[in-house]
Motif scaffolding. Sequence first.
Motif, PDB file in Angstrom:
ATOM      1  N   LEU A  84       0.846  -1.195   0.000  1.00  0.00           N
ATOM      2  CA  LEU A  84       0.000   0.000   0.000  1.00  0.00           C
ATOM      3  C   LEU A  84       0.874   1.234   0.000  1.00  0.00           C
ATOM      4  CD1 LEU A  84      -2.739   1.508   0.396  1.00  0.00           C
ATOM      5  CD2 LEU A  84      -2.323   1.320   2.861  1.00  0.00           C
ATOM      6  N   MET A 305     -11.558  -7.604   2.296  1.00  0.00           N
ATOM      7  CA  MET A 305     -10.353  -6.976   2.847  1.00  0.00           C
ATOM      8  C   MET A 305     -10.734  -6.128   4.052  1.00  0.00           C
ATOM      9  SD  MET A 305      -7.814  -4.138   1.058  1.00  0.00           S
ATOM     10  CE  MET A 305      -7.135  -5.266  -0.158  1.00  0.00           C
ATOM     11  N   ASP A 308      -7.613  -0.753   7.659  1.00  0.00           N
ATOM     12  CA  ASP A 308      -6.324  -0.828   8.343  1.00  0.00           C
ATOM     13  C   ASP A 308      -6.484  -1.397   9.756  1.00  0.00           C
ATOM     14  OD1 ASP A 308      -3.762  -0.452   9.308  1.00  0.00           O
ATOM     15  OD2 ASP A 308      -3.898   1.738   9.383  1.00  0.00           O
ATOM     16  N   LEU A 336      -5.164  -5.726   6.026  1.00  0.00           N
ATOM     17  CA  LEU A 336      -4.450  -4.519   5.625  1.00  0.00           C
ATOM     18  C   LEU A 336      -3.763  -3.874   6.817  1.00  0.00           C
ATOM     19  CD1 LEU A 336      -3.759  -2.204   3.646  1.00  0.00           C
ATOM     20  CD2 LEU A 336      -6.026  -1.248   4.128  1.00  0.00           C
TER      21      LEU A 336
END
Length: 397
Positions: A84, A305, A308, A336
Motif C-alpha cells: 500500500l 479486505m 487498516d 491490511l
Amino acid sequence: MKAIHRIAAAAVLACASIVAVHDPARSESVAKVSDGTAKAADEIPLRQKIGQMVLIGFVGDRPSRSGVKRVLEQLEAGEIGGVLYLGRNLRNKQTVQRMNAAFREASPAALPPLIAIDQEGGRVQRLRSRNGFPDTPSARYIARKGEPDDAKRTYSVLAESLAGWGFTLNLAPVVDVDANPRNPIIGRLGRSFSPDPERVSAFASTFVSAHREHGVLTALKHFPGHGSSLRDSHKGAVDITGTWSEDELIPFRQLIAGDMADIVMTAHVINHKLSETEANVPMSLSHSALTGLLRDDLGFTGVIMSDDIQMDAIRWNFSLEDAVLKAVDAGTDILLFANDRRPDPEIPQKVADILEAAAANDPDIARKIDDAYDRIVTLKSDLRVAGDEVADNSNAQ
C-alpha cells in the motif's frame, strides 16, 4: 536478491505490462513459483498462503531505500501479497514506476502483487498534481455536477493514469451513503456520492467500469456502511447502532448482484443491529456481518479486505493476535496494515506466526486460510503480464 539487481532492466516494461482481464469464471487454485513450474494449492506451504493474505504499507520513496528493499525481500519470499502506498512513498512518476516494476518482478509470475493506493478523489487522493498526477474531484462534487455517464471520462483518466504508474488496485470507490453530512470521516470530506443509495450505486458502477477497462482492480468500502457515523474510526471505537439503516446496504447489494465488486473492504464500526450476539465487536471482526450478511445474504464470493488493522478502533481494543484471529474467523481474506504512524516491517512475520499456530490447533482456521488463498488466487488471475502484447504494440509504432 534478484528483484533489486534487475530493477533497471525491468522497470519500464514491467510497469507498462500489468493488464487485468476480468474473468469471473476462472477459479483454478494453482500458483506458479518463480521458475515457472506449477503447484497445486494444497502443495503451497501454509506460511505462503498466509503471506498472500497480508497487504502492508512501507517506508521509502525510491528503490534504493532500505524499507523498499525489505518489501522486495518479503514479496520474493512469499511473506506478503501486496503493498500500500501512502503519501510518504510518492515522489514522481518515474520513481514510482521503478518501484512498482520491482515489486512486480519480485513476485511469483502467477501471483502478481496487489499494488494499492487510496485514490478516491477530492480530499482522499495520495497522488496529486504536485507529483505529476491528474487531480480528481471528490465523489460528492462529481455526483452533484452531473450524471454517471458524465463521470466516465473523469474516472477513465484516473484509472488510465494509475495503470500507467504501475498500480493494480485502487482502494475505492466509497459506497457509503451520505446519511450524515456532518460525519467527520465521510460526509464532511465529500467522500460519498450522495444520500440517495441508488445514486451511490450508479456512480460507483461507473467508477468500477472505468477502472476495469484499464486493468485496475477496485474495492468497495466501507461495509456495511460508515456514512451515518458520528465519529471517525481512525480515532477510536465507533458505534453506529443508533444511526445505521438498511438503506446503507443497497449499494453493496446492487453492485455485488451486478458483478461490480472485485473486493469489499470492511468498516471498523460497531453495529448491534447486525451482530446482536457479538458485543462491541466491529463489523470488520464480526462473523455475523462478514459470513452471515456479506457472504450468505448478499452472495458475495470475492475477496473481503479489512480496513487498516492498525487504526485506533482496533488497536485500542484488541491485541494484534485477537484482531488477526477474529478477522480471519469472521471471513476476512486480506488483512491490511497501513504501517502509517508506527511502521512495523515485521508485521508479516507476526501475522504468519499467529495464524500458523492457530491453524495447527483449529481445523476451522486452517480451512479459512485455504479458502482465503483460493479467493486471492482467483482475484489475481485477473492480473496477467502481457509483455508480448506490449512488445508487439511497440514494434507496430
